[in-house]
Design an enzyme around this catalytic site. Structure first.
Site, mmCIF file in Angstrom:
data_model
loop_
_atom_site.group_PDB
_atom_site.id
_atom_site.type_symbol
_atom_site.label_atom_id
_atom_site.label_comp_id
_atom_site.label_asym_id
_atom_site.label_seq_id
_atom_site.Cartn_x
_atom_site.Cartn_y
_atom_site.Cartn_z
ATOM 1 N N GLU A 1 0.838 -1.190 0.000
ATOM 2 C CA GLU A 1 0.000 0.000 0.000
ATOM 3 C C GLU A 1 0.882 1.252 0.000
ATOM 4 O O GLU A 1 1.780 1.396 0.821
ATOM 5 C CB GLU A 1 -0.874 -0.046 1.263
ATOM 6 C CG GLU A 1 -1.395 1.268 1.710
ATOM 7 C CD GLU A 1 -1.776 1.256 3.194
ATOM 8 O OE1 GLU A 1 -1.542 0.251 3.898
ATOM 9 O OE2 GLU A 1 -2.302 2.276 3.636
ATOM 10 N N ASP B 1 -0.210 -1.428 6.410
ATOM 11 C CA ASP B 1 0.024 -0.950 7.770
ATOM 12 C C ASP B 1 -0.783 -1.766 8.772
ATOM 13 O O ASP B 1 -1.870 -2.241 8.461
ATOM 14 C CB ASP B 1 -0.408 0.524 7.909
ATOM 15 C CG ASP B 1 0.514 1.453 7.137
ATOM 16 O OD1 ASP B 1 1.624 1.018 6.786
ATOM 17 O OD2 ASP B 1 0.110 2.606 6.880
ATOM 18 N N ASP C 1 -2.792 -1.060 10.977
ATOM 19 C CA ASP C 1 -3.831 -0.238 11.605
ATOM 20 C C ASP C 1 -5.160 -0.462 10.879
ATOM 21 O O ASP C 1 -5.257 -1.307 9.992
ATOM 22 C CB ASP C 1 -3.426 1.244 11.598
ATOM 23 C CG ASP C 1 -3.273 1.777 10.175
ATOM 24 O OD1 ASP C 1 -3.577 1.035 9.212
ATOM 25 O OD2 ASP C 1 -2.842 2.937 10.007
ATOM 26 N N ASP D 1 -6.853 1.335 8.709
ATOM 27 C CA ASP D 1 -6.828 1.569 7.263
ATOM 28 C C ASP D 1 -6.150 0.414 6.535
ATOM 29 O O ASP D 1 -6.593 -0.010 5.471
ATOM 30 C CB ASP D 1 -6.067 2.865 6.943
ATOM 31 C CG ASP D 1 -6.924 4.088 7.249
ATOM 32 O OD1 ASP D 1 -8.151 3.931 7.419
ATOM 33 O OD2 ASP D 1 -6.346 5.198 7.337
#
Ligand code: TSJ
Length: 642
Positions: free
Chosen positions: A430, A503, A505, A507
């Site tokens: 990403e 990541d 997290d 998102d």
């Protein structure tokens, strides 16, 4: 006949029985498919199937499945109780025959005992053979009977262990899967939950209770659907917007085949048609599914022409009519024949005609009585046809282009130099910045990097033409090399591992889910064959006196701290994204095959309908079901495996 002779015959039978069950223990995979977690769960389905048969006979309305301490399974029904009378052929009580003779079938004692058609139609004796111990308890005619087996061997003859109320009746089976046979003996509550829910939908009016007593906090789920497969369709369309309010329902008996079909379109673009034979999923379809598709295509085209919604020269393809269709096709047959490599495809030719005739007849009448529904479906199908035409043109264009430019790999791809797919892996990363670090960090010989920019297209909400037009999706398709749709060919896969790296997290999790949704819908074989992985970047970095540790979870951080001591010499960094790591750190923690942690993505093939619900719930447009799903699962989700 003298007693001696009798004993001699009994002895011979015993030897045969032991040889039969020994064969099951020697080659368990032949009987339950595999000794992985999937095979383990099949043991439960196999036992429950027998209780379901009793419900189908109208003799039982409640089935309870308990996961006990130490993963001991108990299945309880309130049916008539397995017959205990002596079976003449073997001289054994019928219940003992059920548990000790392979492929027990035919008539025993007073009533017939039908072998339930599990995945491989194997029955209770296979479960018995693969359990360290199994106990059956029967409540019948005022008595309680019991027999125990260990690794398939009878511990004592069937005995009466007490009395019960004269009107009590039922069967209880308790077993412990054999750790010498199975790679894994811990049950997954969610896996059992999904399949049992499916069974409850398919058997209207039976109540199935699943109870997990392994932890302090007991979990229980009750499945009871009076509407049967109609409610199943409503459930599958939950979180989507139905195109019309009715669930269309067809039912009947033809040529010895009992047919039940329920269907409803939603305004989405995916087809979700699930077929079953005797309550068992047939992921590869077969004659019943072919019959359904024929009927659907023919009936809608006939209606459209008769009502001048299509010209005589035009026709809609089945695929167009099935866009956004959710349907259950369920047939019950006396002797199902399964075909194909995995024996998951129905072969009985009478099922094709039975489903085709029945659905054509009843759907024709339905459409005549509901012209509004017919119009909505046909309008949607015509739109689907146009989009498909546009998508085909776009695809032909890329096909021609790749023929001209050789492989025409995407510009953003940093490919690896090794050309043997077995050695190669591709990281889907990403964002450009993380992509940059990954390009620096990687082993150039074997690791390719494909950075994706911005939001990935949600394929749950887009039509084919838009999906094929999307740059990120095009880049993945060309990089993988497999082609897509009718061109898909897994032998052309250019990498052994496809690794999604985002990541750690919310998102990142969202992007992973979008990517997995794309792979699941368009290249499910990549997941099925174990090529898809999630990279796991660390959550923490701990530095102490120039030494460095990485932790991938809060627990792990705790463990490390316990080891090295908790004081002010520790410098703890919480990573918020891949971008916070330099190339060397990224290599050490997430990409180095020697040190990294990868999670392989798998799917539960025994209830694919549930998988669709999960994706729709996570990626669809309705917020409430998603919130419920997350709340219900947050506590239990250990990893994001689908
Ligand atoms: F698979 C199994 F044997 F382990 C098993 C069977 C497990 C469980 C939980 C339930 C059963 C089961 C079998 N429940 N109910 C029955 N019923 C019969 O076997 C039965 C009872 C009566 C008659 C009859 O004709 O009187 C016929 C049958 C097949």
């Amino acid at each position: 006949m003298s007693t001696e002779q009798n004993n001699a015959e009994y002895g011979a039978d015993q030897i045969q029985i032991l040889e039969g069950l020994e064969a099951v223990r020697k080659r368990p995979g032949m009987y339950i498919g595999s000794t992985s977690s999937r095979g383990l769960h099949h043991l439960v389905y196999e036992i429950v199937d027998n209780a379901i048969d009793e419900a189908l006979a109208g003799a039982c309305d409640t089935i309870k499945v308990i996961i006990g301490k130490d993963d001991v399974i108990t299945v309880v029904d309130n049916g008539r109780g397995i017959p205990v009378g002596i079976n003449h052929k073997s001289g054994l009580p019928a219940v003992e025959v059920v548990f000790t003779i392979l492929h027990a079938g035919g008539k025993f004692g007073g009533g017939g005992y039908k072998v339930s058609g599990g995945l491989h139609g194997v029955g209770a004796s296979v479960v018995n053979a693969l359990s360290t111990w199994l106990e059956v308890t029967i409540y019948k005619e005022g008595k309680i009977y019991r027999q125990r087996y260990e690794r398939g061997k009878v511990c004592y003859p069937l005995k009466v262990i007490g009395e019960c109320e004269p009107d009590r009746h039922g069967t209880t089976v308790t077993f412990k899967a054999d750790g010498e046979i199975f790679e894994e003996t811990v049950y997954d509550f969610n896996v059992l939950k999904q399949r049992l829910r499916e069974m409850a939908f398919l058997t209207k009016n039976v109540k199935i209770i699943l109870r997990d007593e392994r932890e302090e906090e007991i979990r229980e789920k009750v499945f009871h659907y009076e509407g049967g497969i109609r409610e199943f369709v409503t459930y599958l369309n939950k979180g989507k917007t139905p195109l019309y309010p009715d669930v269309i329902y067809c039912e009947g008996m033809k040529d010895g085949v009992y047919v039940e079909v329920a269907m409803q379109h939603n305004d989405g673009f995916n087809e979700g048609v699930y077929s079953f034979v005797n309550n068992i999923t047939t992921p590869e379809g077969g004659t019943h599914l072919t019959g359904f598709r024929n009927a659907l295509t023919k009936t809608f085209n006939n209606y459209a022409k008769a009502n001048k919604l299509l010209k005589d020269s035009e026709s809609l393809s089945g695929e167009d009519i099935r866009e956004g269709l959710t349907a259950i096709v369920s047939v019950k047959i006396g002797e199902p024949q399964f075909e194909g490599q995995t024996k998951q495809k129905l072969g009985n030719s009478e099922a094709r005609g039975a489903v085709d005739n029945l659905v054509s007849e009843q759907l024709t009448i339905y459409l005549e009585q509901h012209p509004q529904v017919a119009k909505l479906v046909l309008e949607k199908s015509i739109m689907a046809q146009r989009a498909r035409e546009a998508a085909r043109k776009a695809r032909d264009l890329t096909r021609r282009k790749s023929a001209l430019d050789g492989l025409a790999l995407p510009g953003k791809l940093a490919d690896c130099s090794d050309k043997d797919p077995k050695n190669c892996e591709i990281y889907i990363v990403e964002g450009d910045s993380a992509g940059g670090s990954a390009k620096t960090a990687r082993d150039r010989a074997t690791q390719a990097i494909l950075p994706l920019r911005g939001k990935i297209l949600n394929v749950e909400k887009a039509r084919l033409d838009k999906i094929y037009g999307n740059a990120e999706i095009k880049a993945m398709i060309t990089a993988f090399g497999t082609g897509i749709h009718e061109d898909f060919d897994i032998t052309k896969l250019r990498y052994d591992k496809i690794i999604i790296m985002t990541d750690a997290d919310v998102d990142g999790a969202h992007i992973s889910t979008l990517l997995l949704t794309f792979l699941y819908r368009f290249m499910p074989d990549l997941i099925r064959e174990g090529h898809v992985y999630l990279a796991q970047p660390p959550l923490y970095k701990l530095e102490r006196n120039k030494k460095v540790w990485y932790a991938y979870s809060d627990e792990q951080l705790g463990e490390i701290l316990k080891e090295v001591g908790r004081d002010q010499n520790n410098k703890i960094q919480r990573y918020k994204g891949l971008g916070e790591m330099d190339a060397e750190q990224l290599w050490e923690t997430t990409m180095d095959p020697e040190r990294r942690v990868l999670r392989r993505v798998n799917m539960d093939e025994d209830s694919t309908s549930e998988l669709d619900v999960t994706f729709t719930t996570l990626m669809g447009d309705q917020v409430e079901p998603r919130r419920e799903f997350i709340e219900e699962n947050a506590k239990y989700v250990k990893n994001l495996d689908i």
